[in-house]
Scaffold this motif. Structure first.
Motif, PDB file in Angstrom:
ATOM      1  N   THR A   4       2.033   9.548   6.226  1.00  0.00           N
ATOM      2  CA  THR A   4       2.738   9.373   7.498  1.00  0.00           C
ATOM      3  C   THR A   4       1.761   9.175   8.646  1.00  0.00           C
ATOM      4  N   LEU A   5       0.711   9.989   8.683  1.00  0.00           N
ATOM      5  CA  LEU A   5      -0.300   9.848   9.736  1.00  0.00           C
ATOM      6  C   LEU A   5      -0.998   8.501   9.637  1.00  0.00           C
ATOM      7  N   PHE A   6      -1.293   8.068   8.415  1.00  0.00           N
ATOM      8  CA  PHE A   6      -1.932   6.771   8.230  1.00  0.00           C
ATOM      9  C   PHE A   6      -1.035   5.648   8.735  1.00  0.00           C
ATOM     10  N   LEU A   7       0.271   5.716   8.385  1.00  0.00           N
ATOM     11  CA  LEU A   7       1.203   4.685   8.813  1.00  0.00           C
ATOM     12  C   LEU A   7       1.358   4.679  10.326  1.00  0.00           C
ATOM     13  N   ASP A   8       1.433   5.867  10.935  1.00  0.00           N
ATOM     14  CA  ASP A   8       1.523   5.947  12.399  1.00  0.00           C
ATOM     15  C   ASP A   8       0.284   5.335  13.053  1.00  0.00           C
ATOM     16  N   ALA A   9      -0.880   5.600  12.475  1.00  0.00           N
ATOM     17  CA  ALA A   9      -2.122   5.036  13.024  1.00  0.00           C
ATOM     18  C   ALA A   9      -2.139   3.517  12.901  1.00  0.00           C
ATOM     19  N   VAL A  10      -1.646   2.997  11.768  1.00  0.00           N
ATOM     20  CA  VAL A  10      -1.589   1.546  11.571  1.00  0.00           C
ATOM     21  C   VAL A  10      -0.642   0.902  12.575  1.00  0.00           C
ATOM     22  N   VAL A  11       0.538   1.507  12.764  1.00  0.00           N
ATOM     23  CA  VAL A  11       1.518   0.969  13.718  1.00  0.00           C
ATOM     24  C   VAL A  11       0.943   0.965  15.135  1.00  0.00           C
ATOM     25  N   THR A  12       0.308   2.066  15.532  1.00  0.00           N
ATOM     26  CA  THR A  12      -0.273   2.151  16.878  1.00  0.00           C
ATOM     27  C   THR A  12      -1.361   1.106  17.075  1.00  0.00           C
ATOM     28  N   ALA A  13      -2.282   1.008  16.114  1.00  0.00           N
ATOM     29  CA  ALA A  13      -3.369   0.035  16.226  1.00  0.00           C
ATOM     30  C   ALA A  13      -2.839  -1.385  16.216  1.00  0.00           C
ATOM     31  N   THR A  14      -1.819  -1.640  15.403  1.00  0.00           N
ATOM     32  CA  THR A  14      -1.238  -2.985  15.321  1.00  0.00           C
ATOM     33  C   THR A  14      -0.634  -3.407  16.644  1.00  0.00           C
ATOM     34  N   PHE A  15       0.128  -2.517  17.277  1.00  0.00           N
ATOM     35  CA  PHE A  15       0.780  -2.895  18.531  1.00  0.00           C
ATOM     36  C   PHE A  15      -0.205  -2.935  19.698  1.00  0.00           C
ATOM     37  N   LEU A  16      -1.262  -2.152  19.644  1.00  0.00           N
ATOM     38  CA  LEU A  16      -2.333  -2.311  20.641  1.00  0.00           C
ATOM     39  C   LEU A  16      -2.937  -3.709  20.551  1.00  0.00           C
ATOM     40  N   ALA A  33       2.139  -8.524  14.962  1.00  0.00           N
ATOM     41  CA  ALA A  33       2.722  -7.255  14.532  1.00  0.00           C
ATOM     42  C   ALA A  33       3.356  -7.365  13.149  1.00  0.00           C
ATOM     43  N   VAL A  34       4.226  -8.347  12.957  1.00  0.00           N
ATOM     44  CA  VAL A  34       4.899  -8.478  11.664  1.00  0.00           C
ATOM     45  C   VAL A  34       3.900  -8.866  10.579  1.00  0.00           C
ATOM     46  N   GLY A  35       2.962  -9.743  10.916  1.00  0.00           N
ATOM     47  CA  GLY A  35       1.963 -10.152   9.929  1.00  0.00           C
ATOM     48  C   GLY A  35       1.131  -8.990   9.427  1.00  0.00           C
ATOM     49  N   LEU A  36       0.622  -8.159  10.332  1.00  0.00           N
ATOM     50  CA  LEU A  36      -0.224  -7.032   9.923  1.00  0.00           C
ATOM     51  C   LEU A  36       0.583  -5.904   9.286  1.00  0.00           C
ATOM     52  N   LEU A  37       1.737  -5.586   9.872  1.00  0.00           N
ATOM     53  CA  LEU A  37       2.544  -4.496   9.313  1.00  0.00           C
ATOM     54  C   LEU A  37       3.064  -4.836   7.917  1.00  0.00           C
ATOM     55  N   ALA A  46       8.846  -4.135   8.833  1.00  0.00           N
ATOM     56  CA  ALA A  46       7.949  -4.584   9.902  1.00  0.00           C
ATOM     57  C   ALA A  46       8.742  -5.201  11.046  1.00  0.00           C
ATOM     58  N   ALA A  47       9.734  -6.044  10.706  1.00  0.00           N
ATOM     59  CA  ALA A  47      10.558  -6.682  11.733  1.00  0.00           C
ATOM     60  C   ALA A  47      11.373  -5.653  12.504  1.00  0.00           C
ATOM     61  N   ALA A  48      11.882  -4.642  11.805  1.00  0.00           N
ATOM     62  CA  ALA A  48      12.655  -3.596  12.474  1.00  0.00           C
ATOM     63  C   ALA A  48      11.786  -2.791  13.441  1.00  0.00           C
ATOM     64  N   THR A  49      10.550  -2.512  13.055  1.00  0.00           N
ATOM     65  CA  THR A  49       9.626  -1.779  13.924  1.00  0.00           C
ATOM     66  C   THR A  49       9.258  -2.597  15.153  1.00  0.00           C
ATOM     67  N   LEU A  50       9.324  -3.904  15.027  1.00  0.00           N
ATOM     68  CA  LEU A  50       8.957  -4.805  16.123  1.00  0.00           C
ATOM     69  C   LEU A  50       9.985  -4.844  17.242  1.00  0.00           C
ATOM     70  N   VAL A  51      11.254  -4.557  16.941  1.00  0.00           N
ATOM     71  CA  VAL A  51      12.358  -4.917  17.826  1.00  0.00           C
ATOM     72  C   VAL A  51      12.192  -4.421  19.262  1.00  0.00           C
ATOM     73  N   VAL A  52      11.989  -3.122  19.466  1.00  0.00           N
ATOM     74  CA  VAL A  52      11.962  -2.585  20.833  1.00  0.00           C
ATOM     75  C   VAL A  52      10.719  -3.037  21.610  1.00  0.00           C
ATOM     76  N   THR A 144      13.147 -17.115  11.764  1.00  0.00           N
ATOM     77  CA  THR A 144      13.206 -15.739  12.264  1.00  0.00           C
ATOM     78  C   THR A 144      13.947 -14.834  11.290  1.00  0.00           C
ATOM     79  N   GLY A 145      15.118 -15.286  10.840  1.00  0.00           N
ATOM     80  CA  GLY A 145      15.913 -14.478   9.931  1.00  0.00           C
ATOM     81  C   GLY A 145      15.229 -14.246   8.594  1.00  0.00           C
ATOM     82  N   ALA A 146      14.428 -15.218   8.167  1.00  0.00           N
ATOM     83  CA  ALA A 146      13.781 -15.111   6.856  1.00  0.00           C
ATOM     84  C   ALA A 146      12.466 -14.361   6.899  1.00  0.00           C
ATOM     85  N   THR A 147      11.765 -14.366   8.058  1.00  0.00           N
ATOM     86  CA  THR A 147      10.409 -13.820   8.110  1.00  0.00           C
ATOM     87  C   THR A 147      10.193 -12.774   9.194  1.00  0.00           C
TER      88      THR A 147
END
Length: 249
Positions: A4-16, A33-37, A46-52, A144-147
């Motif tokens: 979980t900590l690793f995934l949180d770190a990846v998400v944070t670094a990706t969006f930075l 974001a979607v490419g790296l996640l 990855a797409a769901a995490t991107l939305v907000v 968009t819908g496919a990727t």
């Protein structure tokens, strides 16, 4: 806990990083974001995490332009096409073919990077826009819908319409905002955007905004052309990896 900590770190670094790219060149947040996640989760996750973060940063970009009403009047058929195409194409992203979706994402990234690296610039005559805009919108929505990435073919098309720089940036913000809302609706409708994911997506807004602010500061201090070239070559490598490997899980 460690995962979980690793995934949180990846998400944070990706969006930075994704915010930094968007701050410098005005686009690229969903692509990065979607490419790296997708290397550590399914493309749908990855797409769901991107939305907000995508919605917040694109509304910011949309509000900064010279005039929204004439832009909507010019592009509304394209926006409608994006919504329709996204709903039509979302089955690949949210269905059982996650590996196929990752490869489709890789192909979209390769196409986008290759298009950006070519020196050739297209021009769309104004008289053809009533015919081309809805077709480009539907095609963008299908991708968009496919990727989960909404830059092809919308970005090259908007760049070919001959807008002034500020109007183009606002047009990109409009296209990305509509794409994000359509993607969010498709993901939610297919059960791929639960409240827990929406909450995690909301938390990703902070690093995205921090990266975007840093990118805007950096924009005047480095060559935007050189940065864009590095960005496109990086996408080329990432797209090739996803296309060959089918992404990570």
């Amino acid at each position: 806990m460690t995962d979980t900590l690793f995934l949180d770190a990846v998400v944070t670094a990706t969006f930075l990083l994704a915010g930094l790219v968007k701050g410098v060149i005005g686009l690229g947040l969903p692509t990065v974001a979607v490419g790296l996640l997708s290397l550590v989760m399914t493309p749908a996750q990855a797409a769901a995490t991107l939305v907000v973060p995508s919605l917040v940063t694109n509304l910011w970009q949309l509000a900064a332009g010279p005039g929204l009403r004439p832009l909507i009047a010019r592009l509304w058929t394209m926006m409608l096409g994006i919504a329709v195409g996204t709903w039509a194409g979302s089955g690949l992203l949210t269905g059982d073919g996650a590996g196929l979706a990752a490869r489709a994402l890789g192909a979209a990234l390769l196409l986008y990077a290759a298009t950006g690296l070519t020196s050739r610039r297209l021009a769309v005559p104004r008289r053809l826009e009533p015919w081309l805009s809805p077709a480009v919108g539907v095609a963008t929505g299908l991708v968009t819908g496919a990727t989960g990435v909404f830059v092809i073919p919308a970005v090259p098309y908007l760049q070919a319409m001959g807008m002034e720089r500020d109007a183009l940036v606002q047009a990109l913000g409009l296209s990305f905002t509509v794409s994000t809302l359509a993607l969010a609706g498709a993901l939610y409708g297919n059960g791929a955007l639960p409240w827990s994911t929406a909450a995690a997506s909301a938390l990703a807004v902070l690093p995205a905004l921090a990266g975007m602010g840093a990118g805007q500061w950096l924009r005047g201090r480095i060559s935007a052309h050189l940065f864009r070239l590095c960005f496109l070559w990086g996408l080329l490598a990432l797209g090739g990896h996803l296309l060959l490997a089918g992404g990570g899980r």
